[in-house]
Design a protein around this motif. Structure first.
Motif, PDB file in Angstrom:
ATOM      1  N   ALA A  30       0.704  -1.287  -0.532  1.00 43.42           N
ATOM      2  CA  ALA A  30      -0.083   0.174   0.065  1.00 43.42           C
ATOM      3  C   ALA A  30       0.359   1.322  -0.047  1.00 43.42           C
ATOM      4  CB  ALA A  30      -1.033   0.138   0.879  1.00 43.42           C
ATOM      5  N   ARG A  32       0.667   4.515  -2.355  1.00 47.59           N
ATOM      6  CA  ARG A  32       0.370   5.799  -1.830  1.00 47.59           C
ATOM      7  C   ARG A  32       1.106   7.133  -3.022  1.00 47.59           C
ATOM      8  NH1 ARG A  32      -1.437   5.436   3.486  1.00 47.59           N
ATOM      9  NH2 ARG A  32      -3.068   6.393   3.548  1.00 47.59           N
ATOM     10  N   LEU A  64      -5.274   0.099  -3.097  1.00 47.23           N
ATOM     11  CA  LEU A  64      -5.904   0.278  -1.571  1.00 47.23           C
ATOM     12  C   LEU A  64      -5.006   1.546  -1.500  1.00 47.23           C
ATOM     13  CD1 LEU A  64      -7.074  -2.845   0.289  1.00 47.23           C
ATOM     14  CD2 LEU A  64      -8.423  -0.243  -0.820  1.00 47.23           C
ATOM     15  N   GLY A  65      -4.109   1.651  -1.351  1.00 42.54           N
ATOM     16  CA  GLY A  65      -2.596   2.774  -1.452  1.00 42.54           C
ATOM     17  C   GLY A  65      -2.894   3.377  -2.241  1.00 42.54           C
ATOM     18  N   ALA A  80      -6.518   5.602  -1.638  1.00 38.86           N
ATOM     19  CA  ALA A  80      -6.165   6.341   0.122  1.00 38.86           C
ATOM     20  C   ALA A  80      -5.506   8.028  -0.619  1.00 38.86           C
ATOM     21  CB  ALA A  80      -5.811   5.911   0.941  1.00 38.86           C
ATOM     22  N   LEU A 100      -7.838  10.220  -2.419  1.00 34.64           N
ATOM     23  CA  LEU A 100      -9.194  10.433  -1.671  1.00 34.64           C
ATOM     24  C   LEU A 100      -8.693  11.951  -0.738  1.00 34.64           C
ATOM     25  CD1 LEU A 100     -11.364   7.542  -1.163  1.00 34.64           C
ATOM     26  CD2 LEU A 100     -11.413   9.256  -3.004  1.00 34.64           C
ATOM     27  N   HIS A 101      -7.135  11.337  -0.578  1.00 32.89           N
ATOM     28  CA  HIS A 101      -6.563  12.298   0.685  1.00 32.89           C
ATOM     29  C   HIS A 101      -6.249  13.398   0.187  1.00 32.89           C
ATOM     30  CE1 HIS A 101      -4.084  12.916   4.645  1.00 32.89           C
ATOM     31  NE2 HIS A 101      -3.135  13.510   3.472  1.00 32.89           N
ATOM     32  N   HIS A 104     -14.185   2.464   0.190  1.00 34.11           N
ATOM     33  CA  HIS A 104     -15.131   3.484  -0.454  1.00 34.11           C
ATOM     34  C   HIS A 104     -14.772   4.300  -1.072  1.00 34.11           C
ATOM     35  CE1 HIS A 104     -19.231   5.658  -0.088  1.00 34.11           C
ATOM     36  NE2 HIS A 104     -18.711   6.431   0.195  1.00 34.11           N
ATOM     37  N   LEU A 112     -21.020   4.475   4.811  1.00 32.82           N
ATOM     38  CA  LEU A 112     -20.396   5.680   3.920  1.00 32.82           C
ATOM     39  C   LEU A 112     -21.448   5.167   3.123  1.00 32.82           C
ATOM     40  CD1 LEU A 112     -16.702   5.564   4.661  1.00 32.82           C
ATOM     41  CD2 LEU A 112     -18.454   7.972   4.850  1.00 32.82           C
ATOM     42  N   ALA A 164      -4.908   2.966   8.639  1.00 27.80           N
ATOM     43  CA  ALA A 164      -4.952   4.043   7.942  1.00 27.80           C
ATOM     44  C   ALA A 164      -4.776   4.406   6.565  1.00 27.80           C
ATOM     45  CB  ALA A 164      -2.965   3.920   8.336  1.00 27.80           C
ATOM     46  N   LEU A 165      -5.279   2.965   5.935  1.00 33.06           N
ATOM     47  CA  LEU A 165      -5.671   3.691   4.107  1.00 33.06           C
ATOM     48  C   LEU A 165      -7.120   3.635   4.340  1.00 33.06           C
ATOM     49  CD1 LEU A 165      -4.528   0.048   2.488  1.00 33.06           C
ATOM     50  CD2 LEU A 165      -3.508   1.829   2.253  1.00 33.06           C
ATOM     51  N   ALA A 166      -7.803   3.467   6.000  1.00 34.49           N
ATOM     52  CA  ALA A 166      -9.298   4.095   5.051  1.00 34.49           C
ATOM     53  C   ALA A 166      -9.240   5.517   5.099  1.00 34.49           C
ATOM     54  CB  ALA A 166      -9.811   3.535   5.794  1.00 34.49           C
ATOM     55  N   HIS A 167     -10.917   6.147   3.965  1.00 36.37           N
ATOM     56  CA  HIS A 167     -10.770   7.376   3.898  1.00 36.37           C
ATOM     57  C   HIS A 167     -12.263   7.292   4.641  1.00 36.37           C
ATOM     58  CE1 HIS A 167     -10.037  11.114   2.073  1.00 36.37           C
ATOM     59  NE2 HIS A 167     -11.632  10.758   1.617  1.00 36.37           N
TER      60      HIS A 167
END
Lengths: 333, 333
Positions: free
Chosen positions: A225, A229, A254-255, A258, A261-262, A286, B261, B283-286
Motif C-alpha cells: 500500500a 500511495r 488501496l494505497g 487512499a 482521496l486524501h 469506499h 459511507l 490508515a488506508l481507510a478514508h
DNA sequence: CTGTTAGCGCATTCAA
DNA sequence: TTGAATGCGCTAACAG
C-alpha cells in the motif's frame, strides 16, 4: 511446568500389561486387536495422558501427514488468504496438517523454510516463490526431495507443479472493462505495478502491454500500500487531473485510492482505480474497489488434489473474473 | 520426482571415508574436527546433496529449534500481523523456526494443532485461544508438555504464560479521547463489539462499561467486517442520525465505516468510528480510522525472550496507544 | 581428535 | 491375534 518426561508407548504397554506392538496397533488402528486388550490399552493411555510422539512415528514411516507452505510474508492479505484457504482445504481431511512458514520477504529465510520443511519430512511442499529467478535453488531443492507445488508465482524450468491464475487473462478482463466503461481520452490509462521480479508482477505487466499498449505509462514498485500511495503522489505531481489507474494488486490499489482521496481527488469522476486479487478489503473500501478476483478457494482445493494424487508434476491456470466496484462503474463511456 | 531415498549421514561418511560421528560433528559444528576431514566431509555432503534429517535429530535430542504458533484464523489481519511479527522476531535467530497453524475458527482444529505441535516436539508453543473457556483443555495439555504462551487472548487459571495488551487501558484511552473530542449529546456512544467468548472481547466490553457506562448501548457479534456492516445497518434502522461508534476491532470498524459511507452518512460529521488493534488497513481507510494500537512488534519480541528464558510462567500486559484518524478528529467538542 | 556403539519412540516385520 | 526384535537417522557417551 513440563513434566520431566512424557509418557511413551513403553509406559502404556507396561501399565496395560501388553507389548508395545499391541499398543501401537491399538492406537493407530492398523490391525485388529482383541477388544479386551484394546480396552486395557486405551485406559492405560488415558491414565497416563499418552500422546503419540510424531517424531518417532515420522522416523519409522516415510509419511508424516504434513504439508508445508512457505509464503513470502503474511502481511500481504492475499498471501494470508491463500494460507487460510489452504489450511481449510486440508483440515477437512483429518489426516493432514498444513504448517505455514513466512519467508519475511527474504531469499535466505525462504531457503531456510524449505530446508526446514524438507528436514521435517513433509509429504508435500507448497511454495510461493519470492523471486522469479533467485528462488530457483529453493524450488529445485524442494522438487528433488518431495512433491512440490508452486502457488501464485513460479520459477520456470523446475520439476515442480504450479497452480495459479492466468494473469494475462486477468488483464484482458480489465481491458474489456475499461474499453466499455471508460472514456480513455478524459481518463487515460496508467499502470501502477510491481517490479517484474516475481512471475505475477512480470505477467501482469506483460498483460498490460499486450492488451493496452506496449508503451502504456507504467510505474513499478512493490506489492504494498505504501508503494500505491507513493505512485499516486507521483501521478499527481506530474500534473495528471484524471486517469484510469490499473494496478498489479489490491494492496497497491488501496494505497493509490487512499492517497487520491486524501488529496481531495474524486473517484471515479476524475480518477478510476482497478485492483487485482480480489481480497476482502477491496469490498470494504469506499468507493468499493473494482478488481480482478482470483478463485482462491478452488485453487486451494486443486492443490489438495494435486498433493493427494502423486502424478507427474503439472500446471494449472485458473480463470479469474472481474468484480465491478464503485472505483470504476460499468457502462459510462 | 523425488529420488528413491535421499542421502543419509552414513552415505556421506562412506563417501568421505570417515565415521558418521565425524560427519555429525562437522555438520553441526558441536566439536572441533580436523580441517582436512572437515573438508572431505563437506565435499562429500555437497556432492550427495545431503540435507540433515531433522526428524532423526529431533528424536535423539530433546530440542527441535522450533516454535509453534496456533492462531484462530489467518483471515483476520490482526492475527496475520501477529504471525508475521513473530516470524520476524524468531528469524533473526538463525536457530529457531516459527511454524504457524490455523485453527480455522474451530475448537477441534485448534486441539488438533496443539496435538500436532506437541507431537512434533516443539520447544515452545504460542497460542491465541479460540475460546475463553472451551479452549482450556488445549491450553492445559500444551502447558503440561511444553513452555506455552498465550497471546492476545487467554484462558484463565492455566499454567501458561500470557502476552497481550491491557484492553481496559485501551478503552480508557478511547474514553479520554471521546471526552475531549466529541460532543456526546449530538453523537452519543454506541459500542459494536464481539460476544464475550474470548478474553479480548470480554475485556473490551468490560472496559466500555467501566469507562463509559455500565449500560452503554452495545451490539455484540464477531470479529469480522461483515458483522460491522450488519451492526451499522441495525444502528441506522433504529433511527440514529449521529453517534460515536466504538468498536472491538479494526475489522469491525472498517465494516461499520463501509456501511455508513455506503448509505451516504458522513463521517465524522454525523457518525464517528473508533477501531481497536491498529492494523495497517486502518490508515488506508478514508477517512482514516482512529484506533487503539497494540505494540505488536514489542509483543513479538517479548514472546521470543519468554521462550528463550525458561523461567516460571509469567504474564505481561502491554500498554496500547491511541492513533487519531479522521473518523474522529481531536479537539472539536 | 576420531571411531564404535547405544538408544531416542515408533511401526513393522517375523515367529509363535 | 500377540510378542520380540529390528531399524528409521541422528547425536552423545564412551573408548581409543
Amino acid at each position: 511446568m513440563p513434566p520431566s518426561r512424557s509418557a511413551t508407548m513403553a509406559d502404556v504397554a507396561r501399565l496395560a500389561g501388553v507389548s508395545v506392538a499391541t499398543v501401537s496397533r491399538t492406537l493407530s488402528g492398523t490391525r485388529s486387536v482383541d477388544p479386551a486388550m484394546q480396552r486395557r490399552v486405551t485406559e492405560a493411555a488415558e491414565r497416563l495422558g499418552y500422546q503419540v510422539n510424531l517424531v518417532g512415528r515420522a522416523l519409522r514411516q516415510t509419511r508424516t501427514s504434513t504439508v508445508g507452505l512457505v509464503v513470502p510474508d503474511l502481511d500481504n492479505p492475499y498471501f494470508s488468504a491463500l494460507a487460510q484457504q489452504l489450511s481449510r482445504a486440508f483440515s477437512s481431511d483429518p489426516g493432514t496438517d498444513l504448517l505455514v512458514f513466512s519467508a519475511d520477504g527474504s531469499l535466505e529465510t525462504e531457503a531456510r523454510g524449505v530446508r526446514s520443511f524438507l528436514g521435517r519430512q513433509v509429504d508435500a511442499l507448497v511454495l510461493i516463490p519470492v523471486h522469479e529467478q533467485r528462488s530457483e535453488p529453493s524450488v529445485t531443492t524442494a522438487a528433488a526431495a518431495v512433491h512440490t507445488i508452486q502457488l501464485d508465482r513460479r520459477v520456470q524450468g523446475t520439476a515442480a507443479s504450479y497452480v495459479g491464475v492466468s494473469n494475462r487473462a486477468g488483464m484482458q478482463l480489465v481491458h474489456e472493462h475499461v474499453s466499455t466503461a471508460v472514456d480513455v481520452s478524459r481518463q487515460p490509462v496508467v499502470y501502477v505495478g510491481a517490479t517484474p521480479d516475481s512471475s505475477s508482477a512480470h505477467e501482469r505487466l506483460d498483460g498490460m502491454r499486450q492488451y493496452f499498449s506496449p508503451d502504456v505509462p507504467a510505474l513499478l514498485g512493490d506489492f504494498s500500500a505504501a508503494w500505491g500511495r507513493e505512485a499516486a503522489a507521483r501521478i499527481l505531481a506530474d500534473g495528471w487531473t484524471g486517469a484510469t489507474i490499473v494496478t498489479a494488486a489490491d494492496v497497491i490499489a488501496l494505497g493509490v485510492l487512499a492517497h487520491l482521496l486524501h488529496e481531495g481527488r474524486s473517484v471515479p469522476d476524475e480518477f478510476r482505480v482497478i485492483g487485482f486479487d480480489g481480497i476482502g478489503a477491496a469490498a470494504l473500501a469506499h468507493p468499493s474497489l473494482t478488481t480482478v478476483r482470483q478463485p482462491v478457494e478452488e485453487m486451494a482445493r486443486s492443490i489438495r488434489s494435486l498433493v493427494e494424487s502423486d502424478d507427474e508434476p503439472s500446471s494449472r491456470w485458473f480463470k479469474p473474473d472481474i468484480v465491478l466496484g464503485a472505483t470504476s462503474p460499468a457502462g459510462t463511456p
